[in-house]
Design an enzyme around this catalytic site. Structure first.
Site, PDB file in Angstrom:
ATOM      1  N   GLN A 116      30.664  46.588  46.152  1.00 53.05           N
ATOM      2  CA  GLN A 116      31.011  45.410  46.960  1.00 53.05           C
ATOM      3  C   GLN A 116      32.520  45.417  47.178  1.00 53.05           C
ATOM      4  OE1 GLN A 116      30.069  41.761  44.892  1.00 53.05           O
ATOM      5  NE2 GLN A 116      31.790  40.771  45.870  1.00 53.05           N
ATOM      6  N   SER A 119      37.543  42.146  47.211  1.00 54.02           N
ATOM      7  CA  SER A 119      38.887  41.860  46.693  1.00 54.02           C
ATOM      8  C   SER A 119      39.905  42.887  47.173  1.00 54.02           C
ATOM      9  CB  SER A 119      38.879  41.879  45.166  1.00 54.02           C
ATOM     10  OG  SER A 119      37.949  40.964  44.679  1.00 54.02           O
ATOM     11  N   SER A 151      33.882  47.632  41.604  1.00 58.62           N
ATOM     12  CA  SER A 151      33.027  48.167  40.543  1.00 58.62           C
ATOM     13  C   SER A 151      32.066  49.198  41.120  1.00 58.62           C
ATOM     14  CB  SER A 151      32.201  47.055  39.901  1.00 58.62           C
ATOM     15  OG  SER A 151      33.034  46.015  39.474  1.00 58.62           O
ATOM     16  N   GLU A 234      25.982  36.821  43.366  1.00 57.70           N
ATOM     17  CA  GLU A 234      26.773  37.464  42.318  1.00 57.70           C
ATOM     18  C   GLU A 234      26.888  36.546  41.103  1.00 57.70           C
ATOM     19  OE1 GLU A 234      30.912  38.262  43.333  1.00 57.70           O
ATOM     20  OE2 GLU A 234      30.973  39.813  41.791  1.00 57.70           O
ATOM     21  N   GLU A 370      38.644  29.026  36.799  1.00 57.77           N
ATOM     22  CA  GLU A 370      39.345  27.945  37.505  1.00 57.77           C
ATOM     23  C   GLU A 370      38.683  27.695  38.870  1.00 57.77           C
ATOM     24  OE1 GLU A 370      40.973  30.563  36.070  1.00 57.77           O
ATOM     25  OE2 GLU A 370      41.654  29.418  34.331  1.00 57.77           O
TER      26      GLU A 370
HETATM   27  C1  LIG Z   1      35.310  43.505  35.663  1.00 57.15           C
HETATM   28  C2  LIG Z   1      35.630  43.105  37.085  1.00 57.15           C
HETATM   29  C3  LIG Z   1      34.862  43.615  38.114  1.00 57.15           C
HETATM   30  C4  LIG Z   1      35.148  43.264  39.436  1.00 57.15           C
HETATM   31  N1  LIG Z   1      34.377  43.822  40.432  1.00 57.15           N
HETATM   32  C5  LIG Z   1      34.655  43.535  41.719  1.00 57.15           C
HETATM   33  C6  LIG Z   1      33.907  44.154  42.778  1.00 57.15           C
HETATM   34  O1  LIG Z   1      33.002  44.958  42.537  1.00 57.15           O
HETATM   35  N2  LIG Z   1      34.238  43.870  44.051  1.00 57.15           N
HETATM   36  C7  LIG Z   1      35.229  42.994  44.371  1.00 57.15           C
HETATM   37  O2  LIG Z   1      35.444  42.755  45.559  1.00 57.15           O
HETATM   38  N3  LIG Z   1      35.975  42.388  43.396  1.00 57.15           N
HETATM   39  C8  LIG Z   1      35.711  42.643  42.081  1.00 57.15           C
HETATM   40  N4  LIG Z   1      36.458  42.055  41.082  1.00 57.15           N
HETATM   41  C9  LIG Z   1      37.592  41.209  41.444  1.00 57.15           C
HETATM   42  C10 LIG Z   1      37.397  39.733  41.148  1.00 57.15           C
HETATM   43  O3  LIG Z   1      36.514  39.150  42.071  1.00 57.15           O
HETATM   44  C11 LIG Z   1      38.804  39.087  41.205  1.00 57.15           C
HETATM   45  O4  LIG Z   1      39.576  39.659  40.174  1.00 57.15           O
HETATM   46  C12 LIG Z   1      38.735  37.597  41.030  1.00 57.15           C
HETATM   47  O5  LIG Z   1      38.129  36.988  42.125  1.00 57.15           O
HETATM   48  C13 LIG Z   1      40.145  37.004  40.830  1.00 57.15           C
HETATM   49  O6  LIG Z   1      41.013  37.429  41.818  1.00 57.15           O
HETATM   50  P1  LIG Z   1      42.446  38.033  41.460  1.00 57.15           P
HETATM   51  O7  LIG Z   1      42.266  39.060  40.411  1.00 57.15           O
HETATM   52  O8  LIG Z   1      43.110  38.434  42.726  1.00 57.15           O
HETATM   53  O9  LIG Z   1      43.250  36.821  40.799  1.00 57.15           O
HETATM   54  P2  LIG Z   1      43.994  35.654  41.580  1.00 57.15           P
HETATM   55  O10 LIG Z   1      43.123  35.129  42.656  1.00 57.15           O
HETATM   56  O11 LIG Z   1      45.350  36.125  41.967  1.00 57.15           O
HETATM   57  O12 LIG Z   1      44.105  34.552  40.449  1.00 57.15           O
HETATM   58  C14 LIG Z   1      45.128  34.572  39.459  1.00 57.15           C
HETATM   59  C15 LIG Z   1      44.985  33.315  38.608  1.00 57.15           C
HETATM   60  O13 LIG Z   1      45.210  32.142  39.434  1.00 57.15           O
HETATM   61  C16 LIG Z   1      44.100  31.251  39.330  1.00 57.15           C
HETATM   62  N5  LIG Z   1      43.863  30.612  40.635  1.00 57.15           N
HETATM   63  C17 LIG Z   1      43.831  31.220  41.852  1.00 57.15           C
HETATM   64  N6  LIG Z   1      43.559  30.311  42.817  1.00 57.15           N
HETATM   65  C18 LIG Z   1      43.383  29.106  42.189  1.00 57.15           C
HETATM   66  C19 LIG Z   1      43.062  27.783  42.649  1.00 57.15           C
HETATM   67  N7  LIG Z   1      42.856  27.500  43.940  1.00 57.15           N
HETATM   68  N8  LIG Z   1      42.964  26.806  41.701  1.00 57.15           N
HETATM   69  C20 LIG Z   1      43.161  27.060  40.380  1.00 57.15           C
HETATM   70  N9  LIG Z   1      43.484  28.300  39.910  1.00 57.15           N
HETATM   71  C21 LIG Z   1      43.587  29.299  40.786  1.00 57.15           C
HETATM   72  C22 LIG Z   1      42.923  32.144  38.953  1.00 57.15           C
HETATM   73  O14 LIG Z   1      41.913  31.399  38.297  1.00 57.15           O
HETATM   74  C23 LIG Z   1      43.583  33.159  38.018  1.00 57.15           C
HETATM   75  O15 LIG Z   1      43.705  32.623  36.715  1.00 57.15           O
HETATM   76  C24 LIG Z   1      36.206  42.376  39.738  1.00 57.15           C
HETATM   77  C25 LIG Z   1      36.978  41.854  38.695  1.00 57.15           C
HETATM   78  C26 LIG Z   1      36.710  42.211  37.380  1.00 57.15           C
HETATM   79  C27 LIG Z   1      37.556  41.637  36.288  1.00 57.15           C
END
Ligand SMILES: Cc1cc2nc3c(=O)[nH]c(=O)nc-3n(C[C@H](O)[C@H](O)[C@H](O)COP(=O)(O)OP(=O)(O)OC[C@H]3O[C@@H](n4cnc5c(N)ncnc54)[C@H](O)[C@@H]3O)c2cc1C
Length: 400
Positions: A116, A119, A151, A234, A370
């Site tokens: 998928q 991100s 992933s 998901e 969050e």
């Molecule tokens: C093991 C694993 C597998 C994954 N697999 C996939 C995959 O297959 N495909 C894919 O597309 N993605 C995947 N992801 C990505 C995952 O969806 C993102 O990491 C997740 O959505 C968070 O986005 P970010 O890492 O950019 O953090 P950010 O969005 O930058 O967030 C950083 C921090 O800010 C907080 N925050 C952000 N916005 C807000 C808000 N509006 N209010 C309050 N707090 C907020 C968040 O909670 C977090 O603590 C995977 C992640 C992991 C850890």
């Protein structure tokens, strides 16, 4: 539910038994078995005949699952978790007849693993703000951009890609979903190492990648609606998987606490926490049942987000508890996982620390806690919405 045959629960069970007789579980290749299961309409019974279903009421799926579990049948989820949990349900809901016929069978059997691609380095929680561009060129789309945390991309044959097709409209309106051939020229997958020592996710670079328009899912500009189906599935899928483990973790917590007491380690605070964790494991089971009921009625809703939030937070706390009980050996295992030195022969590597390290990802993947609390606050409790400063602004004009 689609038009199909009518079938009593007994007849359905008979169909499962006939499948197992034809493909004995102990001797058949699991992927052959899963293909035969798909052909028998037992993949998802509520889907149309030919699409892995029988057009039956969705509540009958549970019957199939429990009969197959009794027989120790292979679980499709183990071979293709993202395909089964997320992209398959999305294709079933929004794919064309041609896409369903080409992709669902190999997806279900695990012969074609899916990933998928949502991100990106600058967008995870705010996935609707993504920057990967798809531009129309004749019968194709040409895609350029970068995805991350993808992933299973290193072994995937296909991916569900969300890309920006119109930068001049507000962010949610300019997205389109595609099926991406992961082996197409211009797709480069680079694995990322996690702190558990594994490398289950990746960076994916897309340079001039051509996707035929026939691999577009839904209408142009409809990508957010498609992505919402994927994300709801998901959360349900992750929550459901963690919930299964959670029941085991609840029992493990009690066993570990009993063992500590047997060693003479009486601690009333730990005792309280052990009981609290056991109770929560059982409450999570009830949330999961409610979420499964909503999904089976074809309406996966915010229950999936609540389930994912509850189980992910639970997993972290339970892992902390178990590592605390383990004491110093937990650190040895952490170092083993990270550096993979040779351990002395016969020394067992407990999974506790590995689970502790992996549990950090549980509250991030599939939507952070969050973000899930925002969904819970807004959609379940009706609280005022989160601050959205980019609402109504064309994506091109949003500062990045
Ligand atoms: C093991 C694993 C597998 C994954 N697999 C996939 C995959 O297959 N495909 C894919 O597309 N993605 C995947 N992801 C990505 C995952 O969806 C993102 O990491 C997740 O959505 C968070 O986005 P970010 O890492 O950019 O953090 P950010 O969005 O930058 O967030 C950083 C921090 O800010 C907080 N925050 C952000 N916005 C807000 C808000 N509006 N209010 C309050 N707090 C907020 C968040 O909670 C977090 O603590 C995977 C992640 C992991 C850890």
């Amino acid at each position: 539910m689609t038009e199909g045959i009518s079938m009593s629960p007994e007849e359905l069970i008979g169909r499962v038994d006939a499948l197992v007789r034809q493909y004995p579980i102990e001797t058949s290749d699991p992927r052959d078995f899963l293909e035969a299961r798909f052909d028998a309409g037992l993949a998802w019974v509520w889907a149309a005949p030919g699409e892995g279903g029988l057009g039956l009421d969705s509540t009958l799926q549970a019957l199939v699952e429990s009969r197959l579990a009794e027989k120790n049948a292979p679980l499709p989820f183990s071979y293709n978790p993202i395909g089964i949990g997320m992209t398959g349900p999305t294709l079933l809901a929004h794919g064309t007849a041609q896409q369903k016929s080409a992709y669902l069978r190999p997806l279900f059997s695990g012969r074609e693993v899916w990933s998928q691609l949502f991100s990106e380095p600058s967008v995870g929680s705010d996935v609707a703000g993504l920057a990967t561009r798809a531009r129309r060129d004749g019968d194709d789309w040409v895609v350029d951009g970068q995805k991350v945390w993808t992933s299973w991309a290193h072994i995937a044959g296909r991916g569900l890609l969300l890309a920006r097709t119109d930068p001049d409209v507000p962010k949610h309106a300019g997205l389109t979903a595609f099926v991406l051939d992961m082996t197409a020229p211009g797709v480069e997958v680079r694995p990322l190492r996690q702190m558990t020592g594994e490398a289950e996710f990746n960076e994916v670079y897309l340079v001039n990648v051509r996707i035929p328009d026939s691999d577009r899912i839904g209408e142009v500009g409809e990508g957010w609606r498609i992505a919402t189906t994927t994300l709801m599935n998901e959360r349900f899928s992750l929550g459901g998987t963690m919930k299964r483990d959670t029941a085991e973790v609840g029992a493990e917590v009690l066993d570990a606490y009993r063992a500590a007491v047997d060693r003479g380690d009486h601690n009333p605070v730990r005792r309280d926490e052990a009981v609290r964790l056991w109770i929560e494991a059982n409450v999570n089971n009830l949330i999961a049942e409610r979420s499964a009921a909503a999904t089976n009625r074809g309406r996966p809703g915010p229950e999936g987000s609540v389930l994912k939030l509850a189980t992910a937070e639970y997993r972290k706390r339970a892992a902390n508890f178990l590592v605390d009980l383990l004491g110093a050996p937990a650190m040895l295992v952490a170092s083993y996982r990270m550096n993979r030195p040779r351990l002395p022969l016969g020394q067992e590597v407990p999974e506790t620390t590995s689970a502790f390290l992996r549990s950090r990802a549980n509250t991030i993947e599939g939507g952070t806690s969050e973000i899930l609390r925002n969904i819970l606050g807004e959609r379940v409790l009706g609280l005022p919405g989160d601050l959205r400063v980019d609402k109504g602004i064309p994506w091109r004009d949003i500062p990045r």
